[in-house]
Design a protein around this motif. Structure first.
Motif, PDB file in Angstrom:
ATOM      1  N   GLU A 298       0.864  -1.184   0.000  1.00 48.46           N
ATOM      2  CA  GLU A 298       0.000   0.000   0.000  1.00 48.46           C
ATOM      3  C   GLU A 298       0.898   1.231   0.000  1.00 48.46           C
ATOM      4  O   GLU A 298       1.972   1.224   0.617  1.00 48.46           O
ATOM      5  N   LEU A 299       0.449   2.289  -0.680  1.00 50.41           N
ATOM      6  CA  LEU A 299       1.297   3.466  -0.820  1.00 50.41           C
ATOM      7  C   LEU A 299       0.556   4.758  -0.508  1.00 50.41           C
ATOM      8  O   LEU A 299      -0.614   4.917  -0.865  1.00 50.41           O
ATOM      9  N   LEU A 300       1.240   5.669   0.163  1.00 48.96           N
ATOM     10  CA  LEU A 300       0.814   7.049   0.309  1.00 48.96           C
ATOM     11  C   LEU A 300       1.698   7.846  -0.642  1.00 48.96           C
ATOM     12  O   LEU A 300       2.930   7.873  -0.469  1.00 48.96           O
ATOM     13  N   VAL A 301       1.110   8.460  -1.644  1.00 48.76           N
ATOM     14  CA  VAL A 301       1.879   9.152  -2.685  1.00 48.76           C
ATOM     15  C   VAL A 301       1.715  10.652  -2.507  1.00 48.76           C
ATOM     16  O   VAL A 301       0.620  11.196  -2.670  1.00 48.76           O
ATOM     17  N   PHE A 302       2.795  11.335  -2.176  1.00 46.59           N
ATOM     18  CA  PHE A 302       2.759  12.752  -1.849  1.00 46.59           C
ATOM     19  C   PHE A 302       3.214  13.612  -3.025  1.00 46.59           C
ATOM     20  O   PHE A 302       4.224  13.311  -3.678  1.00 46.59           O
ATOM     21  N   GLY A 303       2.463  14.696  -3.287  1.00 50.26           N
ATOM     22  CA  GLY A 303       2.837  15.606  -4.359  1.00 50.26           C
ATOM     23  C   GLY A 303       1.633  16.345  -4.915  1.00 50.26           C
ATOM     24  O   GLY A 303       0.544  16.350  -4.325  1.00 50.26           O
ATOM     25  N   ASP A 304       1.827  16.950  -6.071  1.00 49.41           N
ATOM     26  CA  ASP A 304       0.766  17.692  -6.759  1.00 49.41           C
ATOM     27  C   ASP A 304      -0.312  16.715  -7.228  1.00 49.41           C
ATOM     28  O   ASP A 304      -0.071  15.879  -8.100  1.00 49.41           O
ATOM     29  N   GLU A 305      -1.470  16.808  -6.631  1.00 48.47           N
ATOM     30  CA  GLU A 305      -2.542  15.832  -6.896  1.00 48.47           C
ATOM     31  C   GLU A 305      -2.895  15.742  -8.376  1.00 48.47           C
ATOM     32  O   GLU A 305      -3.081  14.644  -8.918  1.00 48.47           O
ATOM     33  N   LYS A 306      -2.971  16.880  -9.054  1.00 49.48           N
ATOM     34  CA  LYS A 306      -3.344  16.893 -10.466  1.00 49.48           C
ATOM     35  C   LYS A 306      -2.296  16.183 -11.320  1.00 49.48           C
ATOM     36  O   LYS A 306      -2.623  15.365 -12.190  1.00 49.48           O
ATOM     37  N   LYS A 307      -1.033  16.471 -11.064  1.00 52.00           N
ATOM     38  CA  LYS A 307       0.048  15.846 -11.838  1.00 52.00           C
ATOM     39  C   LYS A 307       0.139  14.353 -11.553  1.00 52.00           C
ATOM     40  O   LYS A 307       0.363  13.548 -12.453  1.00 52.00           O
ATOM     41  N   ILE A 308      -0.037  14.003 -10.287  1.00 50.57           N
ATOM     42  CA  ILE A 308       0.030  12.588  -9.919  1.00 50.57           C
ATOM     43  C   ILE A 308      -1.085  11.802 -10.605  1.00 50.57           C
ATOM     44  O   ILE A 308      -0.863  10.708 -11.135  1.00 50.57           O
ATOM     45  N   SER A 309      -2.278  12.355 -10.616  1.00 49.70           N
ATOM     46  CA  SER A 309      -3.432  11.674 -11.218  1.00 49.70           C
ATOM     47  C   SER A 309      -3.228  11.384 -12.703  1.00 49.70           C
ATOM     48  O   SER A 309      -3.806  10.438 -13.247  1.00 49.70           O
ATOM     49  N   THR A 310      -2.395  12.174 -13.350  1.00 48.59           N
ATOM     50  CA  THR A 310      -2.129  11.995 -14.776  1.00 48.59           C
ATOM     51  C   THR A 310      -1.401  10.683 -15.055  1.00 48.59           C
ATOM     52  O   THR A 310      -1.639  10.021 -16.067  1.00 48.59           O
ATOM     53  N   TYR A 311      -0.516  10.292 -14.150  1.00 49.94           N
ATOM     54  CA  TYR A 311       0.347   9.131 -14.400  1.00 49.94           C
ATOM     55  C   TYR A 311       0.062   7.922 -13.506  1.00 49.94           C
ATOM     56  O   TYR A 311       0.435   6.802 -13.848  1.00 49.94           O
ATOM     57  N   LEU A 312      -0.570   8.143 -12.367  1.00 50.47           N
ATOM     58  CA  LEU A 312      -0.805   7.038 -11.435  1.00 50.47           C
ATOM     59  C   LEU A 312      -2.021   6.225 -11.850  1.00 50.47           C
ATOM     60  O   LEU A 312      -3.118   6.769 -12.014  1.00 50.47           O
ATOM     61  N   ASP A 313      -1.826   4.918 -12.019  1.00 56.21           N
ATOM     62  CA  ASP A 313      -2.947   4.040 -12.325  1.00 56.21           C
ATOM     63  C   ASP A 313      -3.916   4.025 -11.145  1.00 56.21           C
ATOM     64  O   ASP A 313      -3.501   4.047  -9.987  1.00 56.21           O
ATOM     65  N   GLN A 314      -5.201   3.976 -11.466  1.00 57.47           N
ATOM     66  CA  GLN A 314      -6.195   3.897 -10.391  1.00 57.47           C
ATOM     67  C   GLN A 314      -6.023   2.586  -9.636  1.00 57.47           C
ATOM     68  O   GLN A 314      -6.011   1.514 -10.234  1.00 57.47           O
ATOM     69  N   ASN A 315      -5.851   2.696  -8.338  1.00 51.80           N
ATOM     70  CA  ASN A 315      -5.592   1.508  -7.525  1.00 51.80           C
ATOM     71  C   ASN A 315      -6.029   1.822  -6.098  1.00 51.80           C
ATOM     72  O   ASN A 315      -5.637   2.841  -5.528  1.00 51.80           O
ATOM     73  N   SER A 316      -6.812   0.932  -5.532  1.00 50.74           N
ATOM     74  CA  SER A 316      -7.329   1.163  -4.181  1.00 50.74           C
ATOM     75  C   SER A 316      -6.218   1.128  -3.131  1.00 50.74           C
ATOM     76  O   SER A 316      -6.408   1.579  -1.998  1.00 50.74           O
TER      77      SER A 316
END
Length: 330
Positions: free
Chosen positions: A32-50
């Motif tokens: 499980e991961l907590l991914v810190f950073g610019d939410e908009k930029k992260i959403s562009t590249y991060l696969d949707q995953n619970s």
């Protein structure tokens, strides 16, 4: 197992960082991961995953920022918020490819040092000709060192080599200008005696820098000034050799044909000496695993850094180090 990730640190952030994150989520089903950073930029590249939660961090610590000042002033940066998550036990470990000095400062001031550890060490793993690699500490966390610090480095490096790298009875060597016991300066001579008398690890004596890539030891200890120069010399030499090799193999039609015939062998050589296969540099001596991925990390390198943090947390390396350090002081 939950880890914290700085998505904004490094030359190739956030794209390559998050591609590495996506791979880690696919290959480690209990991660499980907590991914810190610019939410908009992260959403562009991060696969949707619970199993991946984005935590918006509006600020970024840059490579040009003064490390300690940045950690103190940029409280809402992805790097500092990541370290805070570890300090609050919301994550078991953290990984960043960002500003090395800032990560070390956050490790010390936010995550905290293990009781009994006098100075944490930066510990990268280097490739060797036999493909096994070796871990060296310190590689730059502290320019100066006392013999007692090198003793603790040996303990920490040995625990890591055994528990994470799976090496039975790791060989610990002291970096020196010769293999003889009497060689070296006051630091190495005094450290040699301490390491020889220690019972917590398998000390094999002095090792010379020219033998490092031949696999002379599984763990190599030195002061941070010397270690950082060795680190940069190895990196620079490797880049220069591959550059010269590439020039030679593309200089003529005949050499290009030869290169084509040797394509698989050359690829195998490159992979064997590729730092990205070995993860990042661990900050040893902290209460939780903190991994510094290479600043130019691509997705593959960052994936292996995540894997390294996962294994350190899973193997409970900090607790084992604390126990070993405490027993050595008794």
């Amino acid at each position: 197992m939950k880890l914290a990730i700085d998505a904004m640190g490094g030359d190739n952030a956030p794209e390559q960082i998050l591609l590495g994150v996506n791979r880690a989520l696919k290959e480690m089903p209990d991660l499980e991961l907590l991914v810190f950073g610019d939410e908009k930029k992260i959403s562009t590249y991060l696969d949707q995953n619970s199993r991946a939660q984005i935590v918006h961090a509006p600020d970024v610590i840059l490579g040009t920022d003064e490390p300690v000042r940045a950690v103190r002033r940029k409280k809402e940066s992805s790097l500092v918020m990541m370290a805070e998550a570890v300090s609050k036990k919301e994550a078991a470990a953290c990984v960043s490819a960002g500003n090395t000095g800032a990560l070390m400062a956050a490790g010390l001031f936010v995550v905290g040092r293990i009781d009994g550890v006098e100075r944490p060490a930066l510990a990268p793993t280097f490739p060797t000709i036999d493909g096994k690699g070796f871990v060296m500490l310190d590689a730059g966390a502290n320019s100066d060192a006392k013999p007692e610090h090198l003793l603790q480095y040996a303990v920490m490096g040995s625990v890591y080599a055994e528990k994470v790298r799976g090496i039975d009875k790791p060989r610990v060597g002291l970096l020196n200008i010769g293999t003889e016991e009497k060689k070296g300066n006051e630091l190495t001579k005094a450290a040699f005696k301490l390491l020889s008398d220690a019972k917590e690890f398998h000390f094999i004596g002095n090792v010379e820098s020219r033998e490092l890539l031949n696999g002379a030891a599984d763990v190599v200890v030195t002061d941070g000034f010397t270690g950082n120069m060795v680190l940069k010399t190895i990196e620079g030499s490797a880049l220069s050799i591959f550059s010269m090799l590439k020039s030679a193999l593309t200089a003529s039609t005949k050499s290009k044909i030869g290169a084509l015939l040797l394509k698989e062998e050359l690829r195998s050589l490159k992979n064997k000496m590729d730092y990205s296969e070995y993860g990042g540099a661990g900050l040893f001596g902290l209460k939780a695993p903190v991994i510094k991925a290479h600043g130019s990390s691509d997705a593959n390198a960052f994936f292996h850094a995540i894997e390294q943090a996962y294994k350190m947390a899973q193997s409970n390396v900090p607790s084992i180090i604390e126990t070993q350090i405490a027993s050595g002081k008794e």
